[in-house]
Design a protein around this motif. Structure first.
Motif, PDB file in Angstrom:
ATOM      1  N   HIS A 171      27.660  39.076  14.377  1.00 39.36           N
ATOM      2  CA  HIS A 171      27.009  39.905  13.358  1.00 39.36           C
ATOM      3  C   HIS A 171      27.091  39.285  11.964  1.00 39.36           C
ATOM      4  N   GLU A 172      27.100  37.984  11.917  1.00 39.68           N
ATOM      5  CA  GLU A 172      27.077  37.267  10.647  1.00 39.68           C
ATOM      6  C   GLU A 172      25.629  36.807  10.431  1.00 39.68           C
ATOM      7  N   TRP A 173      24.800  37.790  10.067  1.00 44.04           N
ATOM      8  CA  TRP A 173      23.336  37.621  10.065  1.00 44.04           C
ATOM      9  C   TRP A 173      22.858  36.526   9.125  1.00 44.04           C
ATOM     10  N   GLN A 174      23.382  36.490   7.912  1.00 47.16           N
ATOM     11  CA  GLN A 174      22.900  35.499   6.934  1.00 47.16           C
ATOM     12  C   GLN A 174      23.146  34.082   7.425  1.00 47.16           C
ATOM     13  N   TRP A 175      24.337  33.842   7.941  1.00 48.44           N
ATOM     14  CA  TRP A 175      24.645  32.499   8.427  1.00 48.44           C
ATOM     15  C   TRP A 175      23.846  32.175   9.682  1.00 48.44           C
TER      16      TRP A 175
ATOM     17  N   ALA B  58      23.759  29.131  15.679  1.00 46.50           N
ATOM     18  CA  ALA B  58      23.133  30.339  15.131  1.00 46.50           C
ATOM     19  C   ALA B  58      23.375  31.524  16.055  1.00 46.50           C
ATOM     20  N   ASN B  59      23.248  31.300  17.343  1.00 42.87           N
ATOM     21  CA  ASN B  59      23.451  32.382  18.307  1.00 42.87           C
ATOM     22  C   ASN B  59      24.895  32.882  18.266  1.00 42.87           C
ATOM     23  N   LEU B  60      25.856  31.987  18.110  1.00 34.55           N
ATOM     24  CA  LEU B  60      27.253  32.410  18.024  1.00 34.55           C
ATOM     25  C   LEU B  60      27.493  33.257  16.773  1.00 34.55           C
ATOM     26  N   PHE B  61      26.909  32.868  15.657  1.00 34.09           N
ATOM     27  CA  PHE B  61      27.048  33.673  14.442  1.00 34.09           C
ATOM     28  C   PHE B  61      26.330  35.015  14.605  1.00 34.09           C
TER      29      PHE B  61
END
Length: 136
Positions: free
Chosen positions: A75-79, A68-71
């Motif tokens: 800036h891939e907020w939804q994922w 989650a932190n990598l996403f």
């Protein structure tokens, strides 16, 4: 062409032995080579469709939180939010993903009521954890 869902436990293990960031890079490489679109693979990862290949990693809230932190950093907020939710389902007593989920919901996804609920979950787990208090 080989699909992500067909990856063997050894394939996942090779990547995971280097950590979550390695898995993230591996997902990108596979996607760029046409073995699977990120738009299809990431939801499969989040939903548990790849848990067999992930083996014991799928049982660790910290693994899902790291992804989650990598996403989030990309800036891939939804994922990122979906991976935080997966982390909280795997380990509901882990405050960090609840706090990150609150931050994502508050600041990026503009869902303040859900953000407050996530912050309150983090506080219920560890009242001495300052970050979720700051989010309220």
């Amino acid at each position: 062409q080989k699909e992500f869902a067909d990856a063997t436990p050894e394939t996942w293990g090779d990547s995971l032995s280097l950590g979550a960031k390695s898995l993230f890079i591996w997902l990108d490489i596979w996607s760029k080579r046409g073995f699977g679109k990120r738009e299809r693979v990431v939801p499969l990862l989040i939903s548990g469709g790849l848990d067999k290949g992930l083996q014991s990693w799928a049982e660790l809230g910290a693994f899902w939180y790291a992804l989650a932190n990598l996403f989030r950093l990309r800036h891939e907020w939804q994922w990122a939010a979906a991976l935080c939710q997966r982390a909280t389902h795997v380990d509901s007593s882990y405050a960090l993903p609840w706090n990150m989920l609150g931050n994502l919901l508050q600041n990026q996804l503009k869902q303040p009521q859900r953000a407050e609920a996530a912050y309150r979950e983090a506080i219920a787990i560890d009242a001495s954890f300052a970050a979720p208090w700051n989010g309220l």
